[in-house]
Scaffold this motif. Structure first.
Motif, short mmCIF file in Angstrom:
data_model
loop_
_atom_site.label_atom_id
_atom_site.label_comp_id
_atom_site.label_asym_id
_atom_site.label_seq_id
_atom_site.Cartn_x
_atom_site.Cartn_y
_atom_site.Cartn_z
N TYR A 136 0.87 -1.17 0.00
CA TYR A 136 0.00 0.00 0.00
C TYR A 136 0.91 1.22 0.00
O TYR A 136 1.47 1.60 1.02
N ASN A 137 1.05 1.83 -1.16
CA ASN A 137 2.08 2.83 -1.43
C ASN A 137 1.65 4.24 -1.01
O ASN A 137 1.61 5.15 -1.84
N ILE A 138 1.35 4.41 0.26
CA ILE A 138 0.96 5.72 0.79
C ILE A 138 2.13 6.69 0.66
O ILE A 138 3.25 6.38 1.09
N ASN A 139 1.87 7.85 0.08
CA ASN A 139 2.88 8.91 -0.01
C ASN A 139 4.16 8.42 -0.71
O ASN A 139 5.26 8.83 -0.36
N GLU A 140 4.01 7.49 -1.66
CA GLU A 140 5.15 6.91 -2.40
C GLU A 140 6.15 6.22 -1.47
O GLU A 140 7.34 6.11 -1.78
N TYR A 141 5.67 5.73 -0.33
CA TYR A 141 6.53 5.10 0.66
C TYR A 141 7.31 3.93 0.08
O TYR A 141 8.47 3.70 0.45
N TYR A 142 6.70 3.17 -0.80
CA TYR A 142 7.35 1.97 -1.34
C TYR A 142 7.99 2.19 -2.71
O TYR A 142 8.34 1.23 -3.40
N ARG A 143 8.20 3.43 -3.11
CA ARG A 143 8.81 3.74 -4.40
C ARG A 143 10.19 3.09 -4.54
O ARG A 143 10.50 2.45 -5.54
N LEU A 144 11.02 3.24 -3.52
CA LEU A 144 12.37 2.69 -3.59
C LEU A 144 12.37 1.16 -3.49
O LEU A 144 13.19 0.49 -4.14
N LEU A 145 11.48 0.61 -2.71
CA LEU A 145 11.37 -0.85 -2.63
C LEU A 145 10.93 -1.42 -3.97
O LEU A 145 11.44 -2.46 -4.41
N LYS A 146 9.99 -0.75 -4.63
CA LYS A 146 9.56 -1.18 -5.96
C LYS A 146 10.75 -1.20 -6.91
O LYS A 146 10.96 -2.17 -7.65
N SER A 147 11.57 -0.16 -6.86
CA SER A 147 12.78 -0.12 -7.71
C SER A 147 13.74 -1.25 -7.35
O SER A 147 14.33 -1.88 -8.25
N GLN A 148 13.89 -1.53 -6.07
CA GLN A 148 14.78 -2.62 -5.65
C GLN A 148 14.26 -3.97 -6.14
O GLN A 148 15.04 -4.80 -6.62
N LEU A 149 12.97 -4.19 -6.03
CA LEU A 149 12.39 -5.45 -6.51
C LEU A 149 12.60 -5.60 -8.02
O LEU A 149 12.96 -6.68 -8.50
N GLU A 150 12.40 -4.52 -8.76
CA GLU A 150 12.63 -4.54 -10.21
C GLU A 150 14.09 -4.84 -10.52
O GLU A 150 14.41 -5.58 -11.45
N PHE A 151 15.00 -4.27 -9.72
CA PHE A 151 16.43 -4.52 -9.91
C PHE A 151 16.76 -5.98 -9.60
O PHE A 151 17.59 -6.60 -10.29
N MET A 152 16.11 -6.56 -8.60
CA MET A 152 16.31 -7.97 -8.28
C MET A 152 15.91 -8.85 -9.45
O MET A 152 16.60 -9.83 -9.76
N VAL A 153 14.83 -8.48 -10.14
CA VAL A 153 14.41 -9.22 -11.33
C VAL A 153 15.45 -9.05 -12.43
O VAL A 153 15.91 -10.02 -13.04
N LYS A 154 15.84 -7.81 -12.68
CA LYS A 154 16.81 -7.51 -13.74
C LYS A 154 18.12 -8.26 -13.53
O LYS A 154 18.71 -8.77 -14.48
N GLU A 155 18.55 -8.36 -12.27
CA GLU A 155 19.83 -9.01 -11.97
C GLU A 155 19.71 -10.52 -11.80
O GLU A 155 20.70 -11.19 -11.52
N GLY A 156 18.49 -11.06 -11.95
CA GLY A 156 18.31 -12.51 -11.92
C GLY A 156 18.16 -13.14 -10.55
O GLY A 156 18.34 -14.35 -10.40
N PHE A 157 17.81 -12.33 -9.55
CA PHE A 157 17.63 -12.88 -8.20
C PHE A 157 16.17 -13.05 -7.82
O PHE A 157 15.86 -13.59 -6.76
N MET A 158 15.28 -12.61 -8.67
CA MET A 158 13.85 -12.82 -8.47
C MET A 158 13.23 -13.06 -9.83
O MET A 158 13.56 -12.35 -10.80
N LEU A 159 12.37 -14.05 -9.91
CA LEU A 159 11.68 -14.31 -11.17
C LEU A 159 10.65 -13.22 -11.43
O LEU A 159 9.98 -12.75 -10.51
N GLU A 160 10.51 -12.84 -12.68
CA GLU A 160 9.54 -11.81 -13.03
C GLU A 160 8.12 -12.25 -12.66
O GLU A 160 7.31 -11.42 -12.24
N GLU A 161 7.83 -13.55 -12.78
CA GLU A 161 6.50 -14.04 -12.41
C GLU A 161 6.22 -13.79 -10.93
O GLU A 161 5.09 -13.53 -10.54
N GLN A 162 7.25 -13.92 -10.09
CA GLN A 162 7.08 -13.65 -8.66
C GLN A 162 6.87 -12.17 -8.40
O GLN A 162 6.04 -11.77 -7.59
N TYR A 163 7.63 -11.34 -9.09
CA TYR A 163 7.47 -9.90 -8.94
C TYR A 163 6.06 -9.46 -9.33
O TYR A 163 5.46 -8.63 -8.66
N LYS A 164 5.53 -10.05 -10.37
CA LYS A 164 4.20 -9.68 -10.84
C LYS A 164 3.10 -10.11 -9.87
O LYS A 164 1.97 -9.65 -9.98
N LYS A 165 3.42 -10.96 -8.91
CA LYS A 165 2.45 -11.37 -7.89
C LYS A 165 2.37 -10.37 -6.74
O LYS A 165 1.54 -10.52 -5.85
#
Length: 188
Positions: A136-165
């Motif tokens: 629940y991204n109140i006041n963009e609180y999770y903006r940086l976490l969202k970027s980190q999760l996307e980076f984890m996908v990009k770097e191969g440490f999280m599957l994109e299917e998991q991120y999309k969940k």
């Protein structure tokens, strides 16, 4: 008691520095109660935890708390909730909350909230549950976490299917749509 849908709420035991966090936690609690959706949360009357629980209760909603016995002080434990479960450890608290909830959402919070969020994400990844997970991204609180999760996908440490969940929403209406689309045992 009738079988109702419950959202597991992970959030701070503090209210944060910006009043918008408390305002939006109360707004969410009110919205959920008005849609006959109960909550499962950590059982405290403090911080965002207390704000969301009080808002649900003020609108005749169902509030289930899960409180470790070592945190059970009169000043901390919410004494007016619908149901309170006592557990021995924080690990047991996370397990009981996951068991009782149909849907999981993290509001802003600190290390404890992040621990709870990543625990349910990890358990989903290894197939231990299929419950929807939301930030629940109140006041963009999770903006940086969202970027980190996307980076984890990009770097191969999280599957994109998991991120999309992991759903990221800005308001109760968006959350409600995600709940309706991703749960089958709801009566709303």
């Amino acid at each position: 008691m009738e079988d109702i849908m419950r959202v597991g709420i992970y959030c701070g035991s503090k209210i944060g520095n910006n009043p918008i966090y408390a305002e939006k936690a109360e707004e969410l609690g009110t919205f959920l109660a008005k849609h006959h959706i109960g909550i499962v949360y950590g059982g405290s009357n403090q911080g965002l935890m207390g704000k969301v629980a009080d808002a649900v209760l003020a609108n005749n909603g169902d509030v289930v708390g899960v409180m470790p016995t070592f945190l059970q002080w009169k000043e901390v434990t919410h004494e007016h909730i619908t149901e309170l479960h006592h557990v021995n450890t924080m690990h047991e608290r996370k397990g009981k909350m996951l068991e009782l909830a149909d849907f999981l959402i993290a509001l802003p919070g600190g290390a404890g909230t992040m621990d709870e969020f990543f625990d349910v994400v990890t358990l989903s990844q290894i197939g231990k549950h299929q419950k929807p997970i939301c930030l629940y991204n109140i006041n963009e609180y999770y903006r940086l976490l969202k970027s980190q999760l996307e980076f984890m996908v990009k770097e191969g440490f999280m599957l994109e299917e998991q991120y999309k969940k992991i759903f990221i929403v800005q308001n109760p209406e968006e959350l409600f749509q995600i709940i309706k689309q991703n749960t089958t045992n709801m009566t709303i």
